[in-house]
Design a protein around this motif. Sequence first.
Motif, PDB file in Angstrom:
ATOM      1  N   LEU A  83       0.825  -1.201   0.000  1.00 19.89           N
ATOM      2  CA  LEU A  83       0.000   0.000   0.000  1.00 19.89           C
ATOM      3  C   LEU A  83       0.865   1.260   0.000  1.00 19.89           C
ATOM      4  CD1 LEU A  83      -1.730  -2.338   1.373  1.00 19.89           C
ATOM      5  CD2 LEU A  83      -2.975  -0.506   2.528  1.00 19.89           C
ATOM      6  N   PHE A  84       0.428   2.240  -0.753  1.00 12.67           N
ATOM      7  CA  PHE A  84       1.038   3.565  -0.711  1.00 12.67           C
ATOM      8  C   PHE A  84       0.608   4.285   0.561  1.00 12.67           C
ATOM      9  CE2 PHE A  84       0.513   8.159  -1.487  1.00 12.67           C
ATOM     10  CZ  PHE A  84       1.818   8.517  -1.803  1.00 12.67           C
ATOM     11  N   GLY A  85       1.551   4.934   1.208  1.00 11.53           N
ATOM     12  CA  GLY A  85       1.266   5.781   2.363  1.00 11.53           C
ATOM     13  C   GLY A  85       2.398   6.766   2.515  1.00 11.53           C
ATOM     14  N   THR A  86       2.157   7.883   3.174  1.00 13.45           N
ATOM     15  CA  THR A  86       3.167   8.950   3.208  1.00 13.45           C
ATOM     16  C   THR A  86       3.763   9.204   4.593  1.00 13.45           C
ATOM     17  OG1 THR A  86       1.494  10.666   3.585  1.00 13.45           O
ATOM     18  CG2 THR A  86       2.059  10.118   1.279  1.00 13.45           C
ATOM     19  N   ASP A  87       2.967   9.061   5.636  1.00 19.44           N
ATOM     20  CA  ASP A  87       3.343   9.502   6.983  1.00 19.44           C
ATOM     21  C   ASP A  87       3.363  11.022   7.082  1.00 19.44           C
ATOM     22  OD1 ASP A  87       3.673   8.516   9.534  1.00 19.44           O
ATOM     23  OD2 ASP A  87       5.849   8.418   9.459  1.00 19.44           O
ATOM     24  N   TRP A  88       2.597  11.688   6.203  1.00 18.87           N
ATOM     25  CA  TRP A  88       2.447  13.144   6.292  1.00 18.87           C
ATOM     26  C   TRP A  88       2.060  13.540   7.714  1.00 18.87           C
ATOM     27  CZ3 TRP A  88      -1.066  16.997   7.360  1.00 18.87           C
ATOM     28  CH2 TRP A  88      -0.833  18.253   6.795  1.00 18.87           C
ATOM     29  N   PRO A  89       2.601  14.638   8.262  1.00 16.42           N
ATOM     30  CA  PRO A  89       3.254  15.763   7.592  1.00 16.42           C
ATOM     31  C   PRO A  89       4.768  15.645   7.428  1.00 16.42           C
ATOM     32  CG  PRO A  89       2.914  16.321   9.889  1.00 16.42           C
ATOM     33  CD  PRO A  89       2.312  14.949   9.681  1.00 16.42           C
ATOM     34  N   LEU A  90       5.342  14.462   7.614  1.00 16.80           N
ATOM     35  CA  LEU A  90       6.803  14.348   7.505  1.00 16.80           C
ATOM     36  C   LEU A  90       7.339  14.658   6.114  1.00 16.80           C
ATOM     37  CD1 LEU A  90       6.365  12.934  10.282  1.00 16.80           C
ATOM     38  CD2 LEU A  90       8.287  11.468   9.686  1.00 16.80           C
ATOM     39  N   PRO A  91       6.784  14.078   5.024  1.00 20.07           N
ATOM     40  CA  PRO A  91       7.395  14.273   3.716  1.00 20.07           C
ATOM     41  C   PRO A  91       6.610  15.237   2.835  1.00 20.07           C
ATOM     42  CG  PRO A  91       6.007  12.358   3.590  1.00 20.07           C
ATOM     43  CD  PRO A  91       5.774  12.988   4.960  1.00 20.07           C
ATOM     44  N   ASN A  92       7.246  15.635   1.740  1.00 21.38           N
ATOM     45  CA  ASN A  92       6.563  16.351   0.678  1.00 21.38           C
ATOM     46  C   ASN A  92       5.784  15.348  -0.166  1.00 21.38           C
ATOM     47  OD1 ASN A  92       6.788  17.240  -2.423  1.00 21.38           O
ATOM     48  ND2 ASN A  92       6.557  19.048  -1.130  1.00 21.38           N
ATOM     49  N   LEU A  93       4.525  15.628  -0.446  1.00 21.56           N
ATOM     50  CA  LEU A  93       3.661  14.654  -1.114  1.00 21.56           C
ATOM     51  C   LEU A  93       4.104  14.355  -2.543  1.00 21.56           C
ATOM     52  CD1 LEU A  93       0.173  15.857   0.174  1.00 21.56           C
ATOM     53  CD2 LEU A  93       1.483  13.879   0.961  1.00 21.56           C
ATOM     54  N   ASP A  94       4.459  15.393  -3.300  1.00 19.66           N
ATOM     55  CA  ASP A  94       4.945  15.163  -4.667  1.00 19.66           C
ATOM     56  C   ASP A  94       6.158  14.240  -4.658  1.00 19.66           C
ATOM     57  OD1 ASP A  94       3.632  17.342  -6.740  1.00 19.66           O
ATOM     58  OD2 ASP A  94       3.723  18.116  -4.693  1.00 19.66           O
ATOM     59  N   GLU A  95       7.088  14.527  -3.766  1.00 19.68           N
ATOM     60  CA  GLU A  95       8.318  13.736  -3.714  1.00 19.68           C
ATOM     61  C   GLU A  95       8.051  12.307  -3.271  1.00 19.68           C
ATOM     62  OE1 GLU A  95      11.356  17.489  -2.844  1.00 19.68           O
ATOM     63  OE2 GLU A  95      10.827  16.130  -1.219  1.00 19.68           O
ATOM     64  N   TYR A  96       7.046  12.131  -2.417  1.00 22.20           N
ATOM     65  CA  TYR A  96       6.765  10.774  -1.955  1.00 22.20           C
ATOM     66  C   TYR A  96       6.171   9.922  -3.073  1.00 22.20           C
ATOM     67  CZ  TYR A  96       6.935   7.597   1.889  1.00 22.20           C
ATOM     68  OH  TYR A  96       7.314   6.566   2.702  1.00 22.20           O
ATOM     69  N   ILE A  97       5.361  10.532  -3.902  1.00 22.89           N
ATOM     70  CA  ILE A  97       4.826   9.815  -5.059  1.00 22.89           C
ATOM     71  C   ILE A  97       5.966   9.426  -5.997  1.00 22.89           C
ATOM     72  CG2 ILE A  97       3.395  10.057  -7.121  1.00 22.89           C
ATOM     73  CD1 ILE A  97       1.530  11.844  -5.402  1.00 22.89           C
ATOM     74  N   THR A  98       6.903  10.352  -6.221  1.00 23.62           N
ATOM     75  CA  THR A  98       8.060  10.069  -7.070  1.00 23.62           C
ATOM     76  C   THR A  98       8.881   8.912  -6.513  1.00 23.62           C
ATOM     77  OG1 THR A  98       8.206  12.370  -7.830  1.00 23.62           O
ATOM     78  CG2 THR A  98      10.200  11.037  -8.036  1.00 23.62           C
ATOM     79  N   LEU A  99       9.122   8.910  -5.203  1.00 21.32           N
ATOM     80  CA  LEU A  99       9.876   7.832  -4.574  1.00 21.32           C
ATOM     81  C   LEU A  99       9.166   6.493  -4.744  1.00 21.32           C
ATOM     82  CD1 LEU A  99      12.160   6.767  -2.705  1.00 21.32           C
ATOM     83  CD2 LEU A  99      10.652   7.288  -0.767  1.00 21.32           C
ATOM     84  N   THR A 100       7.872   6.477  -4.518  1.00 19.54           N
ATOM     85  CA  THR A 100       7.123   5.225  -4.616  1.00 19.54           C
ATOM     86  C   THR A 100       7.147   4.684  -6.037  1.00 19.54           C
ATOM     87  OG1 THR A 100       5.688   5.980  -2.813  1.00 19.54           O
ATOM     88  CG2 THR A 100       4.912   4.125  -4.139  1.00 19.54           C
ATOM     89  N   LYS A 101       7.059   5.563  -7.018  1.00 20.28           N
ATOM     90  CA  LYS A 101       7.127   5.117  -8.413  1.00 20.28           C
ATOM     91  C   LYS A 101       8.509   4.550  -8.744  1.00 20.28           C
ATOM     92  CE  LYS A 101       3.525   8.044 -10.408  1.00 20.28           C
ATOM     93  NZ  LYS A 101       3.206   9.161 -11.339  1.00 20.28           N
TER      94      LYS A 101
END
Length: 272
Positions: free
Chosen positions: A227-245
């Motif tokens: 599953l995709f998840g971010t742990d926001w507010p820790l990361p930048n959302l755009d960058e987290y999507i890039t990392l997951t891809k």
Amino acid sequence: MKIIDAHFHFADFPGFNELAIAAGHENTAEHLEKEYKRLGIICGIVMGNKTLSLEGHHYPSFMRYCIGLDRFAIEEDHERQLSLVEAHLKRSDCVGLKLYPGYNHFYVYDKKMDPFFALAAKYHKPVAIHTGLTATNDALLKYSHPFTLDEAAVRHPDVQLVMCHIGNPLLESAIAVLEKNQNVAVDLSGLLEGRIGDMDRFLKENHWYIDTLKGWLVYLHAWDRVLFGTDWPLPNLDEYITLTKAIVPEPYWENVFWKNAARIYHLEQFID
């Protein structure tokens, strides 16, 4: 492509405003909803770690939540805790239970946790569990080791477990638990903190870690349980999507970014 953020935090905690700013965001529902819409994130799941009271868990319509047993000693007022947890699990917007064993010094397979797992089974809702590194020095890693989920998965075969943070950095152990236990899924949250800026450079400099994580996931080949998840507010959302891809092969993006979370957390109402 739709996206479901299967792991983030939303609360007025000390330091959260600063964390959000450091990641290029604002710690407000208005800002988060705007960013979610811009990025195609149709829903976010709050990992609750504040009060157990029902009044303390009301969220905007684009959010759902897992009721969290955090900063609560399980031994204290056990029956009241069970009653409150059950009241939350009866709610349609409460999609699961969240446990913080490393921070609260208990093993998830301890028999004292059986009534909570029984409630999760009764209401057909998953149990998300913090695994891997912790954010505070007084937490203990022996309680948040991925191997602790092995015994919990065996003791509670009718409960869907979600291994949060893929046990990072204990990746080999996490993959072994996932391979052995079909009732364990994993979210990829908590792998970034703050604003990175140059993601191309970041991916190159951290290629060993990224390749290792990707390699283990490819080996596991259980793309219906990631599953995709971010742990926001820790990361930048755009960058987290890039990392997951960068971690997940493109043929499995839809599974990881939204389909698995929609199935596991029963979020059908968000799917057209």
